[in-house]
Structures are given as structure tokens and as C-alpha cells.
Write an enzyme that holds these catalytic residues in place. Structure first.
Site, PDB file in Angstrom:
ATOM      1  N   HIS A  33     -16.110  10.675  -5.382  1.00  0.00           N
ATOM      2  CA  HIS A  33     -15.297  10.652  -4.159  1.00  0.00           C
ATOM      3  C   HIS A  33     -14.788   9.247  -3.860  1.00  0.00           C
ATOM      4  CE1 HIS A  33     -14.764  10.266   0.250  1.00  0.00           C
ATOM      5  NE2 HIS A  33     -14.161  11.422   0.108  1.00  0.00           N
TER       6      HIS A  33
ATOM      7  N   CYS B 146      15.466  -3.503  10.364  1.00  0.00           N
ATOM      8  CA  CYS B 146      14.334  -4.414  10.460  1.00  0.00           C
ATOM      9  C   CYS B 146      13.276  -3.778  11.340  1.00  0.00           C
ATOM     10  CB  CYS B 146      14.798  -5.738  11.062  1.00  0.00           C
ATOM     11  SG  CYS B 146      13.481  -6.914  11.280  1.00  0.00           S
TER      12      CYS B 146
END
Length: 871
Positions: free
Chosen positions: A468, A844
Site C-alpha cells: 500500500h 496567472c
């Protein structure tokens, strides 16, 4: 009438791989493998539409579902020659989840379903192996009790471990059939003690309990967190796959394993995986037994003395290699497969596109394109732009001293340093407090997802390369060292020890996910260099793109780094970031405290040479590439101290009155500074600030041009404009400074003045603003805040509830709201171009790293620029 169940097996299926939205990824691929004639245990898939129905109708099922499930069970029975619940020849099944998007380990699984006190005897008789049958029964009781009945697994683990300890056993496989019988009896007692009723013996009751648990696990905490991190809508739901059991724990000719058709860490074209003889699937990733290598080459490289699958079961191995090649060619991508070998017979339990590191993704995409399996355009599309951040992580300096504390498996590449934390809640809290941490665990589980996300890297004492921890870390792009067997983690004592060295929580360690080393202390890192497949793929992308990519930079280091990564200029230089150091912050505070224009100009005169030198460095590094400089944007109170202690300290350093400083801070205090005295409003109230900055920009442009021999064309950005008159007012001061500098220096230069579109009114009035603005940059952070009326700084307390309830598809500060904010961007782009067809457009904000609004692409007239950050 709706169809709720789809069957597969024996070389045919009712579904196919294109039906993943309905059947989930696992179900669709099981159907596809069946259609390809591969050895797949027969089974059926309950569709994702049942999951949606289940939650929409008070956790109930469609009326027709029970009959369809019964018919599908009969289909499995006909193919296997067994009957579900048959006392003599029982059909046992697995029940697994399967959403359309892969969510490894996030939801629940039950194996060996159908066993009870009667069928376990039939299983033992049919297999001729009582130990196997009772081992399978104890596994089923433990898994079903944990997943379906809610009895914590530690109850069962305590019984098993104490039995092994009492008998001097190390492995589960050491226990005999009679010993498993005793343990099964104890397990059943635990269930009755905890629940007040016996463990269910009716296979039908068991099956519907497991189906409900899988649907229930779609909304468990770890699944919700995983969906949040990976932008998976809750409305998708999960399918349930019910499949005939095949047994890898049926003796020494049986095995189970997981594999990738290529190395998911490096992208190398070599089978990569692990298996265990005489085991079931959870044993491979649990870390209790050390997994074995599939290929002989991998075994030799690992220095293992345990036989590889290639040597132990050559016929099954040859068939497995054939199938892996077929699957990779069919899906045209790396496959992550699960398999079981039952008494020499190979069965395929799952295939899916394999998760991989960014480094591996690049190599795999380029290699598959070179092989002709995919096109260059497909190779580009295979790379998640956000995942490239993995390639920009630091690595350990080869010259640095390495104090090796332990060595494990190199489960996920890269390196990270941080303070030791031993549980996931601590990791998340430390992250929130601004600390960098390494999450150290005996082994991770799906419940650790939030801690893994918060940590810089993960270190486990147990687990293999497909554990995992390894799989999730690779998916997150975080360094991971797993299976460091000499490491002792004592949560109660808060210590981590190995080979005589003892470290405590809060001590620093460094992990190297490329070598598997665990190092004491913080070790010097080096920045990565991009080459090879990265350069090839970016070359292909460059040939297709039309958007230019710039960087956000205020420092020479940022600018040089960005140029090294191919930035085509600076899209945003935030000048306020230049004001917080040394003499600069003193001068800024003097300017704020000044009583009149004369006093402010005197303070600004001190800042002028500092700003000029900053801009000279940036212009010189960019060497003729465009540089967009934003005038001062944040509220002035951000530059002032706030507590009495800070005020006294600053006043003393400035030789100023603490009372005056405190009064000015109170005067500038705002209830909503985001919408307050900031941006162009500062330049309107105090035009001398804009004048100083403009003069510094133009003087620097002249000097840098003389130094480099390349013309500098600065782009001056006026922030937070809501109307053309505002922009005109500030632009007049900028133009005046340009004329003065030209007159003083005798130099001629060109420049542009533009604005950031971050207010809805500015987007609506873009046509008239574009009469004065030569470029727009869409500030999507503030535009999202002002359009949705949501504060980015305060939204965390409720946005999770909105996304969980399906009111928002995702966090609008992560993925652009295309219907609202995107519509404003599109509108502003169209209106701006109607006035100035050649206007440059940029985006931006946090959204620049992820998905751009279609507005930026909607109209191909005029140039497009993108101020992007290179992390």
C-alpha cells in the site's frame, strides 16, 4: 427495463472495456479479458447505477436486483460445476469494489464468501486438504467480520499471534488444520461477544452483507479523502464484482501475485512484480511474509535466495509472460495485473492501466510512441502536467555524508527530509503548522491516506514494492522506502530504532526512495536536471503548442532556474516580495509612516536603487525575453508589525515612536483587505509609489540593454483595475517616468502597460479597458474569489461539504470554475480583442498548473502568454 447485472467468463462477457462508467474499471476489464479468451474466473458485475440508486433511495436496492443476482450466481455455477450454498460442492466467491477510476485500497473486499461450518468440510474433502480449507475459513471470518460486521481486525490478529507465539511458529503456514479449527472457534466466539449474535452461516445473507459493505465503502472516510485528492466525483459510484474464488493457498503448486508489465518507478521495459507460494492476495501486500520475485533477473538483482516464479513454476510463468504481452499490446499501455495460480493453472484476476511515477510515465510514453503503439500526440496526452512536479524534487547530493540507519526497498523515487512522525493525524497537524515531516509506520493502510498526503515522504518497516505504501506514494509522487526490516517502530515510546540507533519523534531523518536508504539527520540535496525522455516529449509538445509559458520570479535564483527549465520570460514579478528584507522593509515602513508626500518620496528614494538593481538582474538573466512586472499590490498594513512586542521592536530599530506606529497600523487595518486599499488604489492615492517603481523599471531596462546588447521591453502591470479611468490615471504616471528616463539617459526603449483582470467588472468592461491596456493577465485566484464571493483563505471550512454533497464538482481554487469564472475569462478575451485584436492574453494563479479555461483557447487570434510557475 434497466439491466443491473452483467456476467463474464468462459471466453465471453456481456460487457466490454468501453463500459467502465457502468461496470467500473475492474468489471469492464474483467469482461474485456474474458472476451479476449484469457483465463478469468467467471463472475458478474453489479453496475455503478445500483450504487447511485442505493444512495438515492435510502440505501435500498432496485426491485429486480435480487433476481438478476440469483440468475448470475447460477451462471457462475454452470461454468464451475458448483452451487452457491451447496453442502457437497460449494461455490465460493470474492466480492470486490470497482469504481470507474482506480482507487487502490480505498474500498472493501471480501474473499472466500460462502464458507460456513458445513461448506468448510465440503471444501476440505473436495480439495483433499483440510489445512487449506480451515485456513480459508478463518480468513473469511476475519475479513467479513472487519469489513461487513464492524468487528475490528485486531481482535483476530491477537488470537492468531498469541497462538503462533505459544506454539513457537513464525508463519501462518506453520499451523495445521486442527490448529486452524481451534482458531476458527475462537474467532466465532469473538464475533458473538462483540455483536451479541453468531457469525452468519447463510451464504445468501453473507453475500448481501458483502454487497452492502462494498457500496457502503464508497462513502467511507478514506474513499472520500482519496476522491478529494484525485478530483473523483462522488456521483460516479462504484460497481460490485462477484467472482468465483480460485485459490493461491492450495499448497506448493499454488501462488498469488501482482505485477506491472513495465517498471512503474523507472519505466524500464521489464516485468516488475512479486508473488507468494501458498498464499492469498492480501498476503502479498501485508508484509507478513517476504514476497518473491517473478523473474529470475529480478531475483538475482535483489540478491534473494527464494526461487522466482520463472524457476518455481516455469509453465505458469511462460503463460503469464504471454498474457502480459497480449494485454499491454491490447490496451496500448502498461498494465497492473493480479493473478492466482491454483495447482499449476494460471488465472487472471484483474488488469488496469498501471499507476507510475512521472519519470516512468515519460519513458513509457516515449517508448510506446517509438514502438508505434501510440502516436506522439497520444504520448503527450498521457502525461498529467501536474505530475511533472515529481521530476523537480530534490535528490541527495552524491558528495553528502550518508549516516545509514537502515535500508529497505526503493519503493518510490526521490528523496526527502523531515521530522519523524508516527501517525497520520500528527503528520497532518505538523503540515498545517508549516513543518516538514516523514511519516514512519510499521506499515501503512488506507486509513493513512491523509498522513501520506501531508508528509514529505513515507518510511515503513514492513511491506514490499507493491505494498500500500509503495503504490500510493508512487501515485502521489512522494519518496518512499518500504520494508526496512531492521527498523523498530515503537508508537507508545515514540521512538524509531535500528542497529543500536534510537531516534525520537521530532528528530530529523532523510529517506532516499531511489536506493532504499534511511539516513540520520538532514542531508544535503541537489536540484534535478531534466533531459532524456523529458526533452523528447517536451519537443513533441513544443511542436503542437501555441501558448507561451513564462515563470513567476522575483529573485535571480528563481529566474535562472526557470530559464534552465525553458521558461520564455517572466509572466509575473511580484514586486512586494522584494520589500521584506533588511533595509528594504525599513524604508517601506518609513514611507508608510510619512506624514506627507515629501516624506514618502524621501523613503521611496532609498528604495529606488534597490528596486533598480533587482530589475537589472532579472532583465540581464532573461536577456531580451519579456518580463512582466506588477506594481505594488498588497495592502500597506501587511508591511507593519501588529503585536505590541513587534511594534516596540520595530519602533526601536527605526528610531520611531511606538505610539505612531501603532496608530498607523490601526488606521490601515481593514475588515476585508482583499477588497480594500490595495492594487491600483495605492497608486491612485500615492502616485509616487508607482512613479518610483516605473523609474526603477525603465532605468534598469536601459542598463540591462547596454550590458547584454539585447533590447529589453518591460511589461508594466497595473493590478486590481476595475475601470479604464483607473488604468489611465496610473498609466499617465508610468508614461511620464518613461519620458523622463529617456530624456535623462538619451536612450530609446519601448515598453507595454497592461493590467490584471481579477474583478468581474473589469472582465465585463474589457473592451474599453483594452483601449489603454496592451495586455491582459487573468488573475484567476482573485477572479474566483470575487466572482464566487468566497474567500480563498477561509473556504476550507465549508468547501469540503460542498464537494461532498455534489454542490460543487471540485474545489474552485484548484480546478477553474469554467461555467462562471471561465465564462468571464472568455467574455473578457472576446471583448478585449474586439478593441485591440493583437492584445496579449495570459493566465496567472493556482489554476495555471492544472486546467486552463477554454476561454484562453476559444479565439486563436492574437498571441497568448502564460505566466506559469516552475516548482
Amino acid at each position: 427495463m434497466a439491466k443491473w447485472v452483467y456476467t463474464f467468463g468462459d471466453g465471453r462477457a456481456e460487457g466490454q472495456s468501453t463500459m467502465r462508467n457502468l461496470l467500473g474499471g475492474k468489471g469492464a476489464n474483467l469482461a474485456e479479458m474474458s472476451n479476449l479468451g484469457l483465463p478469468v474466473p467467471p463472475g458478474f458485475t453489479i453496475t455503478t447505477e445500483v450504487c447511485t440508486y442505493y444512495y438515492d433511495h435510502g440505501k435500498t436496492y432496485p426491485a429486480e436486483l435480487e433476481a438478476e443476482v440469483t440468475k448470475a450466481l447460477e451462471h457462475i455455477g454452470a461454468l464451475t460445476g458448483k452451487g452457491f450454498g451447496d453442502r457437497e460442492n460449494p461455490l465460493l466467491v470474492s466480492v470486490r469494489s470497482g469504481a470507474r477510476a482506480s482507487m487502490p485500497g480505498m474500498m472493501d473486499t471480501v474473499l472466500n464468501l460462502g464458507l460456513n461450518d458445513v461448506t468448510v468440510e465440503a471444501l476440505a474433502k473436495g480439495a483433499g486438504d483440510a489445512r487449506f480449507a480451515w485456513d480459508s475459513y478463518r480468513r473469511f471470518i476475519q475479513m467479513y467480520s472487519d469489513v461487513v460486521l464492524g468487528v475490528d481486525h485486531y481482535h483476530f490478529e491477537d488470537i492468531l499471534e498469541s497462538t503462533k507465539e505459544r506454539k513457537g511458529f513464525t508463519l501462518d503456514t506453520d499451523l495445521s488444520a486442527d490448529e486452524w479449527k481451534v482458531i476458527v472457534g475462537e474467532y466465532k466466539k469473538i464475533v458473538e461477544q462483540e455483536l451479541g449474535k453468531p457469525f452468519p452461516q447463510d451464504p445468501k445473507e453473507q453475500l448481501w452483507g458483502a454487497i452492502g459493505a462494498v457500496f457502503g465503502s464508497w462513502m467511507n472516510a478514506r474513499a472520500n479523502k482519496y476522491r478529494e485528492l484525485h478530483n473523483i466525483p462522488a456521483s460516479w459510484g462504484t460497481a460490485v464484482n462477484v467472482q468465483a474464488m480460485v485459490f493461491g493457498n492450495l499448497g506448493e503448486t499454488s501462488a498469488t501475485g501482482v505485477a506491472f508489465t513495465r517498471n512503474p518507478s523507472t519505466g524500464e521495459k521489464a516485468l516488475y512484480g512479486e508473488f507468494l507460494i501458498n498464499a492469498q492476495g492480501e498476503d502479498v501486500v501485508a508484509g507478513i511474509r517476504t514476497p518473491q520475485d517473478i523473474t529470475e533477473a529480478a531475483r538475482i538483482a535483489a540478491g534473494s535466495d527464494k526461487p522466482s516464479l520463472e524457476k518455481a513454476m516455469p509453465e505458469a510463468y511462460a503463460e503469464f509472460i504471454r498474457i502480459c504481452g497480449l494485454l499491454e499490446g491490447h490496451y496500448r499501455d502498461v498494465q497492473d495485473v493480479e493473478f492466482t495460480i491454483e495447482r499449476g493453472k494460471l488465472w487472471m484476476l484483474q488488469t488496469r492501466n498501471g499507476k507510475r511515477t512521472a519519470k516512468a510515465a515519460l519513458k513509457i510514453a516515449v517508448d510506446l510512441a517509438h514502438q508505434g503503439l501510440i502516436t506522439k500526440d497520444e504520448a503527450i496526452a498521457r502525461i498529467d502536467p501536474a505530475s511533472l512536479d515529481q521530476l523537480l524534487h530534490p535528490t541527495i547530493d552524491p558528495k553528502a555524508e550518508r549516516k545509514v540507519m537502515a535500508t529497505g526497498l526503493p519503493a518510490s523515487p526521490g528523496a526527502a527530509s523531515g521530522e519523524i512522525v508516527l501517525d497520520s493525524d500528527e503528520a497532518e497537524a505538523a503540515k498545517a503548522a508549516g513543518k516538514k515531516v516523514i511519516l514512519v509506520r510499521v506499515e501503512t493502510s488506507p486509513e493513512d491516506i491523509h498522513g501520506m498526503h501531508a508528509a514529505e515522504g513515507i518510511l515503513t518497516a514492513r511491506g514490499g514494492m507493491t505494498s500500500h505504501a509503495a503504490v500510493v506514494a508512487r501515485g502521489m509522487g512522494k519518496p518512499c522506502v518500504s520494508g526496512a526490516g531492521t527498523l523498530k517502530v515503537d508508537i507508545n515510546a515514540g521512538t524509531v530504532s535500528a542497529l543500536g540507533t534510537v531516534l525520537k519523534k521530532g528528530d530529523h531523518i532523510t529517506i532516499d526512495g531511489s536506493t532504499g536508504q534511511v539516513l540520520i539527520g538532514q542531508v544535503k540535496m541537489i536540484e534535478p536536471e531534466l533531459s532524456g525522455e523529458f526533452g523528447i516529449l517536451m519537443g513533441w509538445a513544443d511542436a503542437q503548442r501555441r501558448m507561451k509559458v513564462r515563470t513567476n520570479a522575483e529573485t535571480p535564483l528563481d529566474a535562472k532556474t526557470a530559464r534552465g527549465f525553458g521558461a520564455e520570460g517572466i509572466g509575473l514579478c511580484r514586486t512586494e516580495h522584494m520589500f521584506f528584507e533588511g533595509e528594504r522593509i525599513v524604508a517601506v515602513r518609513e514611507m508608510i509612516l510619512a506624514d506627507d508626500t515629501k516624506g514618502r518620496r524621501a523613503a521611496l528614494a532609498k528604495l529606488l536603487p534597490m528596486q533598480r538593481n533587482d530589475f537589472i538582474e532579472l532583465f540581464t538573466i532573461m536577456s531580451g525575453l519579456p518580463v512582466t512586472i506588477r506594481l505594488l499590490d498588497p495592502p500597506l498594513h501587511e508591511f507593519l508589525p501588529h503585536s505590541d512586542e513587534e511594534i516596540a521592536e520595530v519602533a526601536k530599530a527605526m528610531n520611531a515612536s511606538p505610539e505612531k506606529l501603532r496608530a498607523r497600523a490601526l488606521e490601515l487595518h481593514e475588515f476585508n483587505p482583499m477588497l480594500g486599499f490595495r492594487g491600483c488604489r495605492l497608486a491612485v492615492a500615492y502616485p509616487e509609489i508607482a512613479e518610483m517603481q516605473a523609474r526603477a523599471i525603465f532605468e534598469a531596462a536601459v542598463e540591462a540593454a547596454n550590458k547584454t546588447g539585447k533590447a529589453v521591453i518591460p511589461e508594466v502591470m497595473v493590478p486590481l483595475v476595475m475601470a479604464k479611468p483607473e488604468l489611465d490615471f496610473v498609466k499617465a504616471r508610468i508614461d511620464a517616468m518613461a519620458n523622463e528616463v529617456k530624456k535623462e539617459t538619451g536612450a530609446e526603449f519601448t515598453y507595454q502597460v497592461g493590467t490584471m483582470i481579477e474583478l468581474p467588472r473589469a472582465a465585463l468592461r474589457a473592451a474599453e479597458i483594452a483601449q489603454s491596456a496592451e495586455f491582459f493577465s487573468f488573475g484567476t485566484n482573485d477572479l474566483t474569489q470575487t466572482t464566487l464571493g468566497i474567500s480563498r483563505d477561509d473556504a476550507a471550512s465549508f468547501l469540503g461539504s460542498y464537494t461532498a454533497a455534489g454542490l460543487l464538482p471540485s474545489d474552485p481554487f484548484v480546478t477553474l470554475d469554467q461555467d462562471g469564472v471561465g465564462e468571464l475569462v472568455k467574455l473578457a478575451a472576446e471583448r478585449g480583442r474586439s478593441t485591440r485584436p493583437s492584445i496579449k492574453l495570459g493566465i496567472c494563479g493556482e489554476h495555471r498548473r492544472r486546467r486552463l479555461s477554454p476561454a484562453v483557447h476559444a479565439n486563436k487570434k492574437g498571441p497568448v502568454m502564460g505566466p506559469f510557475s516552475f516548482a
